[in-house]
Design a protein around this motif. Structure first.
Motif, mmCIF file in Angstrom:
data_model
loop_
_atom_site.group_PDB
_atom_site.id
_atom_site.type_symbol
_atom_site.label_atom_id
_atom_site.label_comp_id
_atom_site.label_asym_id
_atom_site.label_seq_id
_atom_site.Cartn_x
_atom_site.Cartn_y
_atom_site.Cartn_z
ATOM 1 N N LEU A 274 0.694 -1.333 -0.006
ATOM 2 C CA LEU A 274 -0.175 0.147 -0.035
ATOM 3 C C LEU A 274 0.612 1.379 0.095
ATOM 4 O O LEU A 274 1.909 1.505 0.979
ATOM 5 C CB LEU A 274 -1.552 -0.358 1.517
ATOM 6 N N CYS A 275 0.138 1.946 -1.170
ATOM 7 C CA CYS A 275 1.527 2.935 -1.628
ATOM 8 C C CYS A 275 1.165 4.407 -0.062
ATOM 9 O O CYS A 275 1.700 5.272 -0.137
ATOM 10 C CB CYS A 275 2.025 3.675 -2.498
ATOM 11 N N SER A 276 -0.157 5.298 -0.811
ATOM 12 C CA SER A 276 -1.134 6.124 -0.027
ATOM 13 C C SER A 276 -2.750 5.767 -0.329
ATOM 14 O O SER A 276 -2.810 5.352 -1.023
ATOM 15 C CB SER A 276 -0.791 7.259 -1.051
ATOM 16 N N ILE A 277 -3.608 7.131 -0.013
ATOM 17 C CA ILE A 277 -4.858 7.111 0.394
ATOM 18 C C ILE A 277 -5.046 8.809 -0.023
ATOM 19 O O ILE A 277 -4.966 9.066 0.654
ATOM 20 C CB ILE A 277 -5.285 6.615 1.630
ATOM 21 N N SER A 278 -5.922 8.914 -0.957
ATOM 22 C CA SER A 278 -5.887 10.101 -1.369
ATOM 23 C C SER A 278 -7.047 10.378 -2.030
ATOM 24 O O SER A 278 -8.232 9.744 -1.935
ATOM 25 C CB SER A 278 -4.877 10.549 -2.444
ATOM 26 N N PRO B 262 3.596 0.002 -9.637
ATOM 27 C CA PRO B 262 2.168 1.694 -9.214
ATOM 28 C C PRO B 262 1.346 0.830 -9.926
ATOM 29 O O PRO B 262 0.805 0.973 -11.594
ATOM 30 C CB PRO B 262 2.704 2.329 -9.925
ATOM 31 N N LYS B 263 0.213 0.721 -9.661
ATOM 32 C CA LYS B 263 -1.233 1.225 -9.279
ATOM 33 C C LYS B 263 -2.208 1.776 -8.385
ATOM 34 O O LYS B 263 -1.601 2.231 -7.481
ATOM 35 C CB LYS B 263 -1.959 -0.659 -9.648
ATOM 36 N N SER B 264 -3.529 2.526 -8.777
ATOM 37 C CA SER B 264 -4.199 2.596 -8.562
ATOM 38 C C SER B 264 -5.948 2.098 -8.641
ATOM 39 O O SER B 264 -5.678 1.650 -9.358
ATOM 40 C CB SER B 264 -4.144 4.276 -8.387
ATOM 41 N N HIS B 265 -6.197 2.147 -7.329
ATOM 42 C CA HIS B 265 -7.680 1.682 -7.637
ATOM 43 C C HIS B 265 -8.978 2.862 -6.893
ATOM 44 O O HIS B 265 -8.824 4.321 -5.647
ATOM 45 C CB HIS B 265 -7.993 0.646 -6.500
ATOM 46 N N TYR C 221 -10.061 5.385 8.244
ATOM 47 C CA TYR C 221 -8.770 5.223 7.889
ATOM 48 C C TYR C 221 -9.254 3.659 7.585
ATOM 49 O O TYR C 221 -9.303 3.188 6.419
ATOM 50 C CB TYR C 221 -7.904 5.634 8.166
ATOM 51 N N VAL C 222 -9.423 2.467 8.771
ATOM 52 C CA VAL C 222 -8.881 1.690 9.253
ATOM 53 C C VAL C 222 -10.649 0.754 8.540
ATOM 54 O O VAL C 222 -10.160 -0.315 7.849
ATOM 55 C CB VAL C 222 -8.876 0.674 10.411
ATOM 56 N N ARG C 223 -11.286 1.533 8.858
ATOM 57 C CA ARG C 223 -13.274 0.902 8.416
ATOM 58 C C ARG C 223 -12.718 1.295 6.439
ATOM 59 O O ARG C 223 -13.072 0.139 5.997
ATOM 60 C CB ARG C 223 -13.693 2.625 8.929
ATOM 61 N N PRO D 279 -2.384 13.066 0.589
ATOM 62 C CA PRO D 279 -2.542 12.300 1.139
ATOM 63 C C PRO D 279 -1.791 11.649 1.793
ATOM 64 O O PRO D 279 -1.082 12.216 2.709
ATOM 65 C CB PRO D 279 -2.049 11.943 -0.522
ATOM 66 N N LEU D 280 -2.347 10.397 2.249
ATOM 67 C CA LEU D 280 -1.465 10.019 3.854
ATOM 68 C C LEU D 280 -0.885 9.036 2.741
ATOM 69 O O LEU D 280 -1.166 7.971 2.327
ATOM 70 C CB LEU D 280 -2.698 8.882 4.152
ATOM 71 N N GLU D 281 0.060 8.368 2.961
ATOM 72 C CA GLU D 281 1.762 8.260 2.275
ATOM 73 C C GLU D 281 1.971 7.199 3.125
ATOM 74 O O GLU D 281 2.546 7.404 4.147
ATOM 75 C CB GLU D 281 2.483 8.747 1.339
#
Length: 863
Positions: free
Chosen positions: A78-82, A157-160, A117-119, A95-97
């Motif tokens: 996992l790289c980041s959440i944005s 690298p990918k993103s969803h 974030y966990v949820r 972003p949370l990196e």
């Protein structure tokens, strides 16, 4: 692990990974809805055919792939959440990196957004107990739920982009532990159960295979052959034999080879027909060569005229014309000077020169053969008027001859000849009647091509007609390009030559049967090309039937039936029990009397449960303490997820909640071990956990990534700077000097004390924290540390002997000075906050002290 059984033995994983992929899809649907509908059976039959054709991607079947298929041990990070919207109160602007380290701590106070974030991750990755993901309940009508998850899969690298529903198949192997995980094992009836799904599915899967096989038979009967019959006389040709033998294995290249029929083939077919009809092939060859000769001559003439009327030739002619005019002008000027006193006009003109030259020819050839011209001897007469020459006439004739034979006149004459020669390089073009005759002789029909030839020669004539009026290179018109008909005529000439050679061959030997075979073969190929669509359709049908038969083989239930009888005991895998016991041991909880056992088998379902070992009742929740329940849940979680072959991330939400110091340290050590080859992300508000992870990471030479999130006015989950108490004191000091202090100077200069002093007070407070950390980490050599049980003596305690009285006094004074700014100040005599330069002096002095102390330590170790 998301949507999976707790554990499957290695042998079963391998066995099921070798089963058809569509069967995994059937298993997934049965897990979701228990019974397959008619629509499901139809779709499964389609998938079965796709798999037989090699077009069914494995990722299509998330449940069977993750549960049964062993597959390659791929890596995932996992790289980041944005771009988070509509998830709890999360509203981060950055972003949370998660960084590059294999161990990442996301630290934040209560309410900072960690659980949000966990949820979110539980819903995106498809955890077992996802729960309800609320929007911000304090902001009704908030935005739709969405988030972007960036990750690396096998280094790519990918993103969803998650839009509030569904899970990301690429992330469904991410394992998440939080308080809700305990509910998976500890039910409301205080029973911990583990239920492998495969046994309960085997009967359903067998029935599904039978239904899919029946659907495939029905599908095959729908596709009847529509291939047309090739004419009987064409069946004996190679093409006819091929047509009768086409099958599902017939390739596209093979079809193209036998069904291709173009204009060249049509021409060859007509040629063969003509050759068969020709009674005098030798005469035909002569006529063809004659026609070829006419075409070649026409092409050569066209190319010759194109060269003669080229820009280069035009430039040469214009240059010669300019030179002739210039030389003549010079000669005329000289003549005017010589004959200015003449009684008659035109002396020296072109007409006069012609008269003079005529007189010369008459004199030297007839009148005075033995004398030079002009003959001015005594008694001589004028060759034109036959009058005796007077002295004045003799002098005039001598001056005329000198002019004619002078350099200027000679140059003019030569230039005129050059111009005439240049003009003669352009030959006369054929008239329209002549051109038409030549076109007919070349066998060019009076159609578009003939018009192109006529138009081209007309353009050549028009260009030639422009030449007399061109007096400069700028006036030369655009050049003519080689026309397309020349290329076509050349190709026709070549074809005529080849055809003539064939007629010559026909004349030498009797090859009519061979020609007939070639013609019949071409006619067969033409028939195939005309029916190409039907042939393609037939091969498609054969491929489909072949695919259906191949697919039907995968519906055979023998393997399922045999395996079903073997699995009841095999699924109660000793490996899972061993992993659970090993995790309890590793976590220091082996004294907790729990065990994983098989409870019962019911209709193919083998149930496992965690129970108290040697106890009269099995109510774990009532007997075990909260901390013991937590450590058992962690052991069960790790026993489950460590059985996977892939390297998927582990996510822990406050794993040490309710644990004592001993369990805390055991859990942290286990997390560090797991981070050796997997990404471990820990969300926590506990400084003690943060400190323990740092400490144990250091022991294995691993640097954890520390991210701080906080609650801002616009929402929670905002990534911020790493707290000072987490950074190394030397790096934190450099940060204060390079970043914070420069900002303080700017505030004081631009806004004054009112803005500067609150910032300076915060800066002093942070500097005081760094002073404390410097005492703890450098002066005291990190022998003892906050939130740490261990006392580090190895290679460190001897450094305490380096502490001098001056060091103690220095830090005492520094702590005293900066402690004052932490306390409330008397109104009458407040302590004035230091100026930026004063702060810089103290910070630089502390930095210099550390550098000197490090050198002192190095020298002591070396000594």
């Amino acid at each position: 692990m998301a949507n999976n059984m707790n554990d499957v033995s290695v042998s079963l994983q391998k066995w099921f990974s070798e089963r058809p992929q569509w069967l995994h899809v059937a298993a997934t649907r049965l897990l979701q809805q228990s019974v397959l509908t008619a629509k499901d059976v139809s779709e499964l039959a389609t998938l079965c055919q796709q798999e037989a054709d090699g077009k069914l991607a494995k990722t299509t079947c998330s449940f069977p792939a993750s549960v049964f298929s062993q597959g390659a041990a791929g890596s995932l990070r996992l790289c980041s959440i944005s771009e988070v919207e509509g998830v709890n109160a999360l509203a981060p602007r950055k972003p949370l990196e998660f960084g590059k380290s294999n161990i990442t701590i996301v630290y934040g106070n209560n309410g900072s957004g960690k659980s949000g974030y966990v949820r979110l991750l539980k819903h995106v990755c498809g955890a077992r107990e996802t729960g309800t993901l609320h929007r911000n309940v304090y902001k009704p009508g908030s935005a739709v739920q969405k988030a972007c998850i960036s990750f690396e899969q096998d280094g790519v690298p990918k993103s969803h982009t998650w839009s509030g529903q569904g899970i990301c198949d690429d992330l469904n192997s991410v394992d998440i532990f939080d308080t809700s995980f305990g509910k998976v094992f500890v039910s409301s009836e205080d029973e911990v159960s583990y239920e492998p799904l495969v046994l309960s599915f085997f009967s359903s899967l067998i029935l599904a295979c039978e239904k899919v096989a029946s659907a495939l038979d029905t599908e095959a009967n729908r596709h009847q052959s529509k291939k047309p019959n090739i004419p009987a006389d064409k069946k004996v040709t190679p093409e006819g034999i091929w047509c009768e033998a086409i099958s599902a294995k017939t390739s596209t290249q093979d079809i193209d080879k036998h069904c291709a029929f173009g204009s060249a083939d049509e021409t060859e077919m007509q040629t063969l027909q003509q050759r068969l009809a020709e009674q005098a092939p030798a005469e035909k060859a002569k006529r063809l060569r004659k026609q070829k000769q006419h075409i070649d001559t026409l092409v050569q003439d066209a190319q010759k005229y194109l060269e003669q009327l080229s820009d280069e030739n035009f430039r040469q002619i214009v240059a010669a014309q300019k030179k002739s005019i210039l030389k003549k002008r010079v000669a005329d000027t000289a003549a005017e000077t010589v004959f200015s006193g003449s009684e008659l006009e035109g002396i020296g003109s072109d007409v006069w020169k012609e008269l003079w030259e005529a007189a010369r020819n008459y004199s030297v050839s007839t009148a005075y053969k033995e004398a030079d011209y002009p003959n001015i001897a005594d008694g001589s007469r004028c060759v034109l008027c036959h009058q005796p020459l007077t002295h004045e006439a003799r002098e005039r004739l001598i001056s005329f001859e000198k002019f004619v034979k002078g350099e200027m006149q000679k140059a003019a004459t030569e230039a005129a000849k050059e111009y005439e020669t240049a003009c003669q390089t352009i030959e006369a073009l054929p008239t329209s009647e002549t051109l038409k005759t030549r076109i007919d002789a070349a066998g060019i029909p009076q159609d578009e091509v003939a018009s192109q030839v006529t138009d081209f020669f007309a353009q050549l004539q028009a260009r030639k007609d422009l030449l007399p009026g061109i007096d400069s290179e700028e006036a030369i018109p655009d050049p003519l390009l080689s026309p397309k008909w020349i290329e076509e005529a050349s190709a026709q000439s070549k074809s005529l030559g080849e055809l003539a050679a064939k007629y010559d061959e026909d004349a030498k030997k009797d090859n009519r049967e061979e020609i007939k075979k070639k013609l019949n073969s071409l006619q067969a190929r033409k028939w195939l090309s005309e029916h190409r669509a039907a042939i393609d359709e037939e091969i498609t049908r054969l491929n489909l039937l072949n695919q259906i038969q191949k697919a039907k083989k995968s519906t055979n239930t023998k393997a399922l039936s045999q395996k079903k009888g073997e699995l009841a005991e095999a699924l109660i895998t000793e490996a899972f029990v061993q992993r659970f016991n090993a995790e309890l041991m590793a976590l220091g909880a082996s004294q907790v009397k729990v065990e994983l056992v098989k409870s019962k088998v019911s209709k193919g379902r083998v149930l496992h449960k965690l129970q108290l070992r040697g106890a009269s009742q099995n109510g774990l929740a009532d007997v075990l303490s909260e901390g013991e329940n937590r450590i058992v849940s962690i052991a069960a979680f790790l026993a489950d997820v460590t059985g996977k072959s892939n390297h998927a991330p582990f996510i822990f939400d406050d794993p040490i909640s309710s644990l004592d110091q001993t369990y805390e340290e055991a859990v942290v050590q286990r997390l560090i071990e797991l981070s050796q080859d997997k990404q471990v992300i820990v969300f926590t508000h506990r400084l003690s956990l943060l400190g323990l992870i740092q400490e144990y990471s250091k022991k294995v030479d691993r640097e954890p990534e520390i991210i701080c999130i906080q609650d801002e006015t616009w929402g929670t989950g905002e990534p911020g700077d790493t707290p000072l108490f987490v950074k190394r004191p030397d790096k934190a000091l450099n940060s204060l000097i390079n970043d914070r202090l420069s900002k303080a100077k700017k505030l004081l200069q631009e806004h004054g004390k009112d803005v500067y002093e609150p910032y300076a007070k915060s800066l002093c407070s942070d500097f005081r924290i760094i002073i404390e950390r410097m005492i703890e980490f450098e002066l005291m050599a990190d022998v003892v540390g906050r939130y740490r049980r261990d006392i580090n003596t190895k290679n460190k305690i001897k450094k305490l002997a380096l502490i001098s009285e001056q060091d103690c006094q220095y830090f005492d004074d520094l702590m005293t000075k900066y402690s004052r700014y932490e306390h409330s100040q008397p109104i009458e005599s407040p302590v004035e906050l230091p100026k930026p330069d004063d702060l810089l002096t103290d910070m630089t002095a502390l930095k210099n002290w550390r550098e000197e102390y490090v050198k002192r330590s190095v020298s002591a170790v070396a000594g």
